[in-house]
Design a protein around this motif. Structure first.
Motif, PDB file in Angstrom:
ATOM      1  N   ALA A   1      -8.182   0.250  10.371  1.00 42.46           N
ATOM      2  CA  ALA A   1      -8.746   1.373   9.422  1.00 42.46           C
ATOM      3  C   ALA A   1      -9.034   0.862   8.244  1.00 42.46           C
ATOM      4  O   ALA A   1      -9.946   1.353   7.440  1.00 42.46           O
ATOM      5  CB  ALA A   1      -7.469   2.488   9.595  1.00 42.46           C
ATOM      6  N   ILE A   2      -8.202  -0.153   7.651  1.00 41.61           N
ATOM      7  CA  ILE A   2      -8.554  -0.548   6.260  1.00 41.61           C
ATOM      8  C   ILE A   2      -9.715  -1.396   6.204  1.00 41.61           C
ATOM      9  O   ILE A   2     -10.539  -1.408   5.207  1.00 41.61           O
ATOM     10  CB  ILE A   2      -7.244  -1.602   5.750  1.00 41.61           C
ATOM     11  N   HIS A   3      -9.967  -2.036   7.352  1.00 39.54           N
ATOM     12  CA  HIS A   3     -11.168  -2.918   7.107  1.00 39.54           C
ATOM     13  C   HIS A   3     -12.358  -1.956   7.342  1.00 39.54           C
ATOM     14  O   HIS A   3     -13.419  -2.375   6.447  1.00 39.54           O
ATOM     15  CB  HIS A   3     -11.390  -3.965   8.603  1.00 39.54           C
ATOM     16  N   GLN A   4     -12.441  -1.021   7.977  1.00 44.61           N
ATOM     17  CA  GLN A   4     -13.594  -0.119   8.000  1.00 44.61           C
ATOM     18  C   GLN A   4     -13.802   0.678   6.649  1.00 44.61           C
ATOM     19  O   GLN A   4     -14.875   0.823   6.079  1.00 44.61           O
ATOM     20  CB  GLN A   4     -13.340   0.917   9.189  1.00 44.61           C
ATOM     21  N   THR A   5     -12.636   0.962   6.126  1.00 41.25           N
ATOM     22  CA  THR A   5     -12.576   1.744   4.649  1.00 41.25           C
ATOM     23  C   THR A   5     -13.363   0.690   3.893  1.00 41.25           C
ATOM     24  O   THR A   5     -14.405   1.193   2.875  1.00 41.25           O
ATOM     25  CB  THR A   5     -11.285   2.011   4.314  1.00 41.25           C
ATOM     26  N   GLY A   6     -13.006  -0.490   3.935  1.00 42.53           N
ATOM     27  CA  GLY A   6     -13.906  -1.561   2.936  1.00 42.53           C
ATOM     28  C   GLY A   6     -15.245  -1.597   3.174  1.00 42.53           C
ATOM     29  O   GLY A   6     -16.098  -1.686   2.065  1.00 42.53           O
TER      30      GLY A   6
ATOM     31  N   VAL B   1       0.965  -1.217   0.075  1.00 39.23           N
ATOM     32  CA  VAL B   1      -0.108   0.013  -0.017  1.00 39.23           C
ATOM     33  C   VAL B   1       0.835   1.155  -0.192  1.00 39.23           C
ATOM     34  O   VAL B   1       0.293   2.409  -0.457  1.00 39.23           O
ATOM     35  CB  VAL B   1      -0.810  -0.035   1.082  1.00 39.23           C
ATOM     36  N   THR B   2       2.064   1.118   0.316  1.00 39.22           N
ATOM     37  CA  THR B   2       3.178   2.239   0.640  1.00 39.22           C
ATOM     38  C   THR B   2       2.518   3.253   1.657  1.00 39.22           C
ATOM     39  O   THR B   2       3.152   4.409   1.563  1.00 39.22           O
ATOM     40  CB  THR B   2       3.440   3.020  -0.932  1.00 39.22           C
ATOM     41  N   LEU B   3       1.505   3.027   2.487  1.00 39.39           N
ATOM     42  CA  LEU B   3       1.135   3.763   3.313  1.00 39.39           C
ATOM     43  C   LEU B   3       1.200   2.939   4.786  1.00 39.39           C
ATOM     44  O   LEU B   3       0.986   1.790   4.696  1.00 39.39           O
ATOM     45  CB  LEU B   3      -0.310   4.376   3.185  1.00 39.39           C
ATOM     46  N   ASP B   4       1.283   3.549   6.022  1.00 39.96           N
ATOM     47  CA  ASP B   4       1.613   2.857   7.176  1.00 39.96           C
ATOM     48  C   ASP B   4      -0.058   2.940   7.880  1.00 39.96           C
ATOM     49  O   ASP B   4      -0.360   3.751   8.564  1.00 39.96           O
ATOM     50  CB  ASP B   4       2.545   3.671   8.276  1.00 39.96           C
TER      51      ASP B   4
ATOM     52  N   HIS C   1      -6.406 -12.246   7.618  1.00 41.77           N
ATOM     53  CA  HIS C   1      -4.997 -12.173   8.154  1.00 41.77           C
ATOM     54  C   HIS C   1      -4.684 -11.307   9.760  1.00 41.77           C
ATOM     55  O   HIS C   1      -3.960 -11.557  10.485  1.00 41.77           O
ATOM     56  CB  HIS C   1      -4.098 -11.430   7.466  1.00 41.77           C
ATOM     57  N   ALA C   2      -5.858 -10.404  10.141  1.00 44.12           N
ATOM     58  CA  ALA C   2      -5.808 -10.140  11.280  1.00 44.12           C
ATOM     59  C   ALA C   2      -6.974 -10.353  12.344  1.00 44.12           C
ATOM     60  O   ALA C   2      -6.802  -9.898  13.390  1.00 44.12           O
ATOM     61  CB  ALA C   2      -5.904  -8.560  11.222  1.00 44.12           C
ATOM     62  N   PHE C   3      -8.068 -10.673  11.735  1.00 39.90           N
ATOM     63  CA  PHE C   3      -9.358 -10.974  12.695  1.00 39.90           C
ATOM     64  C   PHE C   3     -10.032 -12.314  12.561  1.00 39.90           C
ATOM     65  O   PHE C   3     -11.046 -12.370  13.146  1.00 39.90           O
ATOM     66  CB  PHE C   3     -10.436  -9.729  12.089  1.00 39.90           C
ATOM     67  N   GLY C   4      -9.190 -13.200  12.101  1.00 36.87           N
ATOM     68  CA  GLY C   4      -9.593 -14.534  12.169  1.00 36.87           C
ATOM     69  C   GLY C   4     -10.656 -15.119  11.470  1.00 36.87           C
ATOM     70  O   GLY C   4     -11.139 -16.191  11.750  1.00 36.87           O
TER      71      GLY C   4
ATOM     72  N   ALA D   1     -16.597  -3.467  -6.154  1.00 36.67           N
ATOM     73  CA  ALA D   1     -16.874  -3.827  -4.979  1.00 36.67           C
ATOM     74  C   ALA D   1     -15.995  -5.134  -4.739  1.00 36.67           C
ATOM     75  O   ALA D   1     -15.606  -5.378  -3.514  1.00 36.67           O
ATOM     76  CB  ALA D   1     -18.467  -4.356  -5.070  1.00 36.67           C
ATOM     77  N   TRP D   2     -15.593  -5.956  -5.846  1.00 33.01           N
ATOM     78  CA  TRP D   2     -14.750  -7.065  -5.568  1.00 33.01           C
ATOM     79  C   TRP D   2     -13.561  -6.468  -5.001  1.00 33.01           C
ATOM     80  O   TRP D   2     -12.906  -7.043  -3.983  1.00 33.01           O
ATOM     81  CB  TRP D   2     -14.483  -7.650  -6.917  1.00 33.01           C
ATOM     82  N   ARG D   3     -12.897  -5.520  -5.471  1.00 34.43           N
ATOM     83  CA  ARG D   3     -11.709  -4.564  -4.864  1.00 34.43           C
ATOM     84  C   ARG D   3     -11.752  -4.110  -3.718  1.00 34.43           C
ATOM     85  O   ARG D   3     -11.035  -4.362  -2.738  1.00 34.43           O
ATOM     86  CB  ARG D   3     -11.062  -3.833  -5.741  1.00 34.43           C
ATOM     87  N   ALA D   4     -13.093  -3.680  -3.356  1.00 31.24           N
ATOM     88  CA  ALA D   4     -13.385  -3.018  -1.964  1.00 31.24           C
ATOM     89  C   ALA D   4     -13.575  -4.199  -0.979  1.00 31.24           C
ATOM     90  O   ALA D   4     -13.163  -4.094   0.294  1.00 31.24           O
ATOM     91  CB  ALA D   4     -14.631  -2.153  -2.062  1.00 31.24           C
ATOM     92  N   SER D   5     -14.227  -5.172  -1.363  1.00 25.00           N
ATOM     93  CA  SER D   5     -14.319  -6.628  -0.590  1.00 25.00           C
ATOM     94  C   SER D   5     -12.885  -7.024  -0.058  1.00 25.00           C
ATOM     95  O   SER D   5     -12.694  -7.625   0.950  1.00 25.00           O
ATOM     96  CB  SER D   5     -14.964  -7.458  -1.309  1.00 25.00           C
ATOM     97  N   ARG D   6     -11.953  -6.905  -0.870  1.00 27.12           N
ATOM     98  CA  ARG D   6     -10.641  -7.133  -0.660  1.00 27.12           C
ATOM     99  C   ARG D   6     -10.197  -6.594   0.714  1.00 27.12           C
ATOM    100  O   ARG D   6      -9.212  -7.441   1.665  1.00 27.12           O
ATOM    101  CB  ARG D   6      -9.777  -7.188  -1.639  1.00 27.12           C
ATOM    102  N   LEU D   7     -10.344  -5.098   1.043  1.00 23.12           N
ATOM    103  CA  LEU D   7     -10.139  -4.682   2.156  1.00 23.12           C
ATOM    104  C   LEU D   7     -10.625  -5.331   3.221  1.00 23.12           C
ATOM    105  O   LEU D   7     -10.014  -5.345   4.347  1.00 23.12           O
ATOM    106  CB  LEU D   7     -10.503  -3.217   2.117  1.00 23.12           C
ATOM    107  N   VAL D   8     -11.932  -5.920   3.103  1.00 24.57           N
ATOM    108  CA  VAL D   8     -12.752  -6.494   4.214  1.00 24.57           C
ATOM    109  C   VAL D   8     -11.802  -7.834   4.432  1.00 24.57           C
ATOM    110  O   VAL D   8     -11.687  -8.475   5.647  1.00 24.57           O
ATOM    111  CB  VAL D   8     -14.078  -6.573   4.061  1.00 24.57           C
ATOM    112  N   VAL D   9     -11.867  -8.608   3.354  1.00 26.80           N
ATOM    113  CA  VAL D   9     -11.379 -10.139   3.199  1.00 26.80           C
ATOM    114  C   VAL D   9      -9.909 -10.125   3.719  1.00 26.80           C
ATOM    115  O   VAL D   9      -9.581 -10.900   4.792  1.00 26.80           O
ATOM    116  CB  VAL D   9     -11.876 -10.599   2.017  1.00 26.80           C
ATOM    117  N   ASP D  10      -9.023  -9.393   3.236  1.00 25.18           N
ATOM    118  CA  ASP D  10      -7.677  -9.569   3.564  1.00 25.18           C
ATOM    119  C   ASP D  10      -7.508  -9.257   4.834  1.00 25.18           C
ATOM    120  O   ASP D  10      -6.689 -10.180   5.782  1.00 25.18           O
ATOM    121  CB  ASP D  10      -7.081  -8.716   2.664  1.00 25.18           C
TER     122      ASP D  10
END
Length: 602
Positions: free
Chosen positions: A300-305, A292-295, A497-500, A484-493
């Protein structure tokens, strides 16, 4: 697209001594002004030597890959433990040297180059520290899959044929080093999840089970050698290639197949989350920074998705009303996935439609871009050996691959968005434009940063609506589904990897929010599980470009020119997202003039 960022590919030994450049970075400038016009400072010269020498050496060490620099045909890198340690030391020394740089003595252009270059070095260091080389595969790519890509290249000279044969003869040692690294990764639980590896030995098996060496994909370039090679020499080269495949390649592949099936696949970890890897939380955050080149935090990413999915669902509902569909979104998605009108009957029909869409864009390009690349692209099917696990399409310099495997999983209503993303104005346009921009240093022309490249390609899909590329409500819905597929990635990834999240939970989220076919849902989720963080780059990159455009529109008002904006973004090469902001700040200061056209009167 893409895949395996070139910055993570493997290097071997030190070409220059970074420590020696420190004095030049810190030394006195002998010029009247550190940024005197057309007069490089001592700092400029030292930075350019360090970065150019390192990159030229780095480039010679890269194996083939979707995002690798050009000109590295038939190369097998040294992936041994000793080589990995040398790389880490070299890049850490390079990073230390960069800290001594007096940025006030750099030209404005080199200030930007430094930001891009430092991000590359930081990424390389992180990859070495987390020992990514112990996991040289994911669900849809692997070191052996990349290597066989050489078989799709043409041999143009006798020297190239000799280098290709040398590469074939080097495969046993290369595979042995890869297996040794994978064994260590296996011992410490650093593998892709077991479920994502099911059937991933198929490309290895296809080589092992070939009826003869000349049936193996590696032999393909020798079936028709150029006429410039004398006939007797061509015949000898063909015999050498056949012998190398028989005596070296096939035994190496047999050893690899046995290792995968007897040790690696059975011993791969059962868990899915990157958080479950060694030092997993830090590893996942490093992947967010890389791709993402951002920290940003996973939260935050999950909520954006979630927020973006809610917005896109409203637009999807509007399309459903427009086509007068009676039923809810799940029923509409089922209709789209099952009605034969939305699917090609033959592979050629799908390829023909993709070609028509690409040519339709050509007629509109001048209204949206001031400069187009010289390089054209071919449209070809994804090779059979990788198609079952491959994405719907990939694009890059000179190529737009369309996956014709399992046609009921390749809806025509999504093909416009796919084509804009993978061909032009997406990857097959952006990457050649970067490569042809000789005002940039090579490390910006050749390398690929996912947030920029994938962000631009996804922006290209959305731009298609402005360009009138989506001719029917079905096409519009296909675009929205892809968004929506790419926005879903923010939620799914982040979910995985972080929320089980479970694999089934991730698949269901895509079923509920996109029109993807079941085959793609399964392959896509496995890709996200096996490749932490990469899926985040697309939508976050697009959002960044959209925000930069909005800022320019508001600041410039009637002086805003869309062609100038696009040209300004595309002239950058492949850069971290903050560099886009810097370039658009400059566009605004300059009154909206683009780099290639007189967009706005003085």
């Amino acid at each position: 697209m893409i895949s395996k960022p070139a910055l993570l590919l493997l290097l071997a030994s030190v070409a220059i001594a970074p420590q020696a450049a420190t004095a030049a970075f810190a030394g006195d400038c002998d010029c009247a002004s550190s940024n005197a016009a057309d007069t490089p400072s001592a700092a400029d010269k030292a930075f350019e030597k360090l970065s150019n020498d390192e990159y030229e050496w780095r480039k010679t060490q890269l194996p083939i890959g979707e995002d690798s620099p050009n000109g590295n045909q038939f190369l097998l890198p040294d992936v041994s433990r000793a080589a990995q340690a040398k790389r880490l030391q070299y890049w850490e020394d390079t990073a230390d040297t960069l800290t001594h740089l007096d940025t006030e003595r750099l030209s404005p252009a080199n200030l930007v180059n430094l930001e891009v270059y430092k991000a590359q070095i930081d990424t390389l260091i992180a990859a070495q520290k987390f020992r990514d080389y112990e996991k040289p595969l994911n669900s849809d790519s692997s070191f052996w899959g990349d290597l066989v890509g050489y078989a799709r290249e043409s041999i143009r000279t006798e020297e190239e044929a000799e280098r290709y044969i040398a590469m074939l003869n080097g495969i046993p040692a290369h595979f042995a080093d890869q297996i040794a690294n994978m064994r260590i990764g296996l011992e410490r639980g650093f593998t892709p999840p077991k479920i994502t590896l099911v059937g991933r030995d198929s490309a290895v098996r296809s080589v092992v089970e070939a009826k003869s060496p000349t049936d193996v994909a590696y032999y393909a370039p020798f079936k028709e050698l150029p006429s410039s090679i004398p006939a007797d020499r061509a015949k000898a080269l063909q015999a050498e290639a056949e012998a190398a495949i028989r005596d070296k390649v096939l035994p190496a592949y047999r050893t690899l197949l046995a290792f995968l099936n007897d040790e690696y696949f059975p011993g791969a970890r059962d868990g899915l989350a990157a958080y479950g890897l060694p030092d997993g939380k830090a590893y996942y955050r490093s992947k967010i920074r890389e791709f993402v080149t951002l920290d940003l935090t996973p939260e935050a990413i999950h909520q954006t998705g979630l927020d973006e999915i809610a917005r896109l669902r409203q637009r999807m509902d509007a399309v459903m009303k427009e086509v007068k569909f009676e039923g809810d979104l799940p029923a509409f998605l089922t209709f789209l996935r099952t009605d034969p009108q939305f699917y090609a009957k033959t592979p050629q029909e799908l390829l023909n439609r993709a070609a028509w869409i690409a040519k339709t864009f050509d007629a509109k390009a001048d209204d949206y871009f001031g400069r187009m690349p010289r390089r054209r692209f071919a449209i070809k099917p994804v090779p059979d050996d990788i198609a079952p696990f491959y994405t719907g399409g990939r694009g890059g310099p000179g190529i737009y691959l369309v996956n014709t495997y399992n046609l009921p999983a390749r809806p025509l209503y999504s093909l416009v968005a796919l084509t804009l993303h993978e061909s032009a104005p997406g990857h097959a346009m952006q990457m050649p434009l970067a490569g042809e921009n000789t005002t940039l240093p090579a490390f910006r022309r050749d390398t690929y940063i996912s947030a920029y490249g994938e962000g631009w390609a996804l922006y290209s899909e959305a731009l298609g609506e402005e360009m009138g590329m989506y001719e029917t409500p079905w096409d519009i819905f296909g675009m929205l589904s892809y968004q929506a597929w790419r926005a879903s990635r923010l939620v799914v990834d982040t979910g995985v990897h972080a929320f089980g999240w479970s694999r089934e939970q991730a698949q269901q989220y895509l079923r509920d929010n996109t029109a993807l076919a079941e085959h793609e849902i399964v392959t896509e989720v496995d890709r996200y599980i096996a490749w932490p963080g990469q899926a985040l780059s697309y939508y976050l990159g697009e959002l960044h470009i959209i925000a930069a455009r909005k800022r320019a529109e508001e600041a410039l008002g009637p002086k805003f020119d869309l062609r100038a904006f696009h040209d300004a973004v595309l002239e950058l090469g492949s850069v971290p997202l903050p560099v886009i902001d810097q370039r658009i700040d400059r566009l605004i200061r300059e009154g909206g003039k683009g780099p290639y056209s007189e967009a706005v009167a003085p």
